[in-house]
Write a protein that holds these residues in place. Structure first.
Motif, short mmCIF file in Angstrom:
data_model
loop_
_atom_site.label_atom_id
_atom_site.label_comp_id
_atom_site.label_asym_id
_atom_site.label_seq_id
_atom_site.Cartn_x
_atom_site.Cartn_y
_atom_site.Cartn_z
N GLY A 90 0.81 -1.21 0.00
CA GLY A 90 0.00 0.00 0.00
C GLY A 90 0.84 1.26 0.00
O GLY A 90 0.48 2.27 -0.63
N PHE A 91 1.99 1.24 0.68
CA PHE A 91 2.87 2.40 0.70
C PHE A 91 3.42 2.70 -0.69
O PHE A 91 3.36 3.84 -1.17
CB PHE A 91 4.01 2.16 1.69
CG PHE A 91 5.06 3.23 1.69
CD1 PHE A 91 4.81 4.46 2.30
CD2 PHE A 91 6.29 3.03 1.09
CE1 PHE A 91 5.78 5.45 2.30
CE2 PHE A 91 7.26 4.02 1.08
CZ PHE A 91 7.01 5.23 1.69
N PHE A 92 3.96 1.68 -1.35
CA PHE A 92 4.48 1.89 -2.71
C PHE A 92 3.37 2.19 -3.69
O PHE A 92 3.56 2.95 -4.65
CB PHE A 92 5.28 0.66 -3.15
CG PHE A 92 6.59 0.49 -2.45
CD1 PHE A 92 7.63 1.37 -2.66
CD2 PHE A 92 6.78 -0.55 -1.56
CE1 PHE A 92 8.84 1.23 -2.01
CE2 PHE A 92 7.99 -0.72 -0.90
CZ PHE A 92 9.03 0.17 -1.12
N GLY A 93 2.18 1.61 -3.47
CA GLY A 93 1.05 1.93 -4.33
C GLY A 93 0.66 3.40 -4.24
O GLY A 93 0.30 4.02 -5.25
N SER A 94 0.72 3.98 -3.04
CA SER A 94 0.39 5.40 -2.88
C SER A 94 1.38 6.28 -3.63
O SER A 94 1.01 7.27 -4.28
CB SER A 94 0.39 5.76 -1.40
OG SER A 94 -0.54 4.99 -0.68
N ILE A 95 2.67 5.93 -3.56
CA ILE A 95 3.68 6.72 -4.27
C ILE A 95 3.48 6.62 -5.77
O ILE A 95 3.49 7.63 -6.50
CB ILE A 95 5.09 6.25 -3.87
CG1 ILE A 95 5.33 6.52 -2.37
CG2 ILE A 95 6.15 6.96 -4.70
CD1 ILE A 95 6.65 6.01 -1.87
N PHE A 96 3.29 5.41 -6.28
CA PHE A 96 3.09 5.23 -7.71
C PHE A 96 1.81 5.91 -8.20
O PHE A 96 1.75 6.43 -9.31
CB PHE A 96 3.06 3.75 -8.07
CG PHE A 96 4.40 3.08 -7.95
CD1 PHE A 96 5.53 3.67 -8.47
CD2 PHE A 96 4.52 1.85 -7.32
CE1 PHE A 96 6.77 3.05 -8.37
CE2 PHE A 96 5.75 1.23 -7.20
CZ PHE A 96 6.88 1.83 -7.73
N ALA A 97 0.76 5.90 -7.36
CA ALA A 97 -0.49 6.54 -7.75
C ALA A 97 -0.32 8.05 -7.87
O ALA A 97 -0.86 8.68 -8.78
CB ALA A 97 -1.58 6.20 -6.75
N LEU A 98 0.44 8.66 -6.95
CA LEU A 98 0.68 10.10 -7.03
C LEU A 98 1.47 10.46 -8.29
O LEU A 98 1.24 11.50 -8.90
CB LEU A 98 1.44 10.57 -5.79
CG LEU A 98 0.64 10.64 -4.49
CD1 LEU A 98 1.55 10.99 -3.32
CD2 LEU A 98 -0.49 11.65 -4.60
#
Length: 231
Positions: A90-98
């Motif tokens: 979820g942490f890396f997903g948030s960065i990639f989504a931004l």
């Protein structure tokens, strides 16, 4: 504009679910049990992935950490691994989504941003599945012990952390799926527009309301020419 709005809604759902899942990792009440006296509750037993505690009627808690990771039950070790994996995904997903969202100015071209956002959606879906599996496995162990008539040790019930985690997992899965579908829609629109533009050669204008040529015009001209050719 609709795809951008869909991306924003999906990002809000994903981050909200990830925050809920992360908050349950150190939460106390994964499973809870109480011993009731004649008037008030005399003691409350609760446990999570890291420790087991008892709280008396005065509010004083006495906790005991699990002594060794290798001596733990197998389901607790599996739940720990799944929860840590869910938080990291979820942490890396948030960065990639931004980086991949259309409303941000980083990430390169629209095609690269779409790929990054799609990868972020997959990360959120995997995060939700990992956490959902961990909560379900933990809850299955609690219910199986509770309804087992031959289990003579302390029986527990489902704690509040499990319900919060289930809600967060569902939000992560829904938000990640919505994010992937929004990117797929943008890919489809760009492919259709590209094929529509490339169907006409460069420098040639698209005909506007072309008039159909009658099929019998050439034959009528030939017939008229045949009648007067020897006159």
């Amino acid at each position: 504009m609709s795809s951008m709005f869909q991306e924003i809604v999906a990002f809000i759902l994903c981050t909200s679910g990830w925050v809920l899942v992360s908050s349950t990792l150190p939460t106390d009440y994964w499973k809870v049990s109480s011993n009731d006296g004649t008037v008030i509750t005399t003691a409350t037993y609760w446990s999570n992935l890291w420790k087991t505690c008892v709280t008396d009627s005065t509010g004083v808690s006495d906790c005991k950490d699990f002594p060794s990771m290798l001596a733990l039950d197998g389901y607790i070790q599996v739940c720990r691994g799944l929860m840590i994996s869910a938080v990291c995904l979820g942490f890396f997903g948030s960065i990639f989504a931004l980086v991949g969202m259309k409303c941000t100015k980083i990430g390169g071209s629209d095609k690269n941003k779409a790929r990054i956002a799609c990868f972020a959606g997959v990360n959120f879906i995997l995060s939700g599945l990992c956490s959902l599996t961990a909560y379900s496995l933990y809850a299955h162990r609690i219910t199986s012990e509770f309804f087992d008539p031959f289990f003579v040790e302390q029986k527990y019930e489902l704690g509040a952390a499990l319900f919060i985690g289930w809600a967060g997992s569902v939000l992560c899965i829904l938000g990640g799926t919505m994010l992937c579908f929004s990117i797929a829609g943008s890919f489809t629109n760009s492919a259709v527009s590209h094929s529509h533009i490339s169907s006409y050669p460069k420098g040639q204008a698209k005909p506007v309301n072309p008039r159909p040529t009658p099929a019998h015009s050439s034959s009528s001209r030939m017939q008229h020419f045949d009648k007067n050719v020897y006159v």
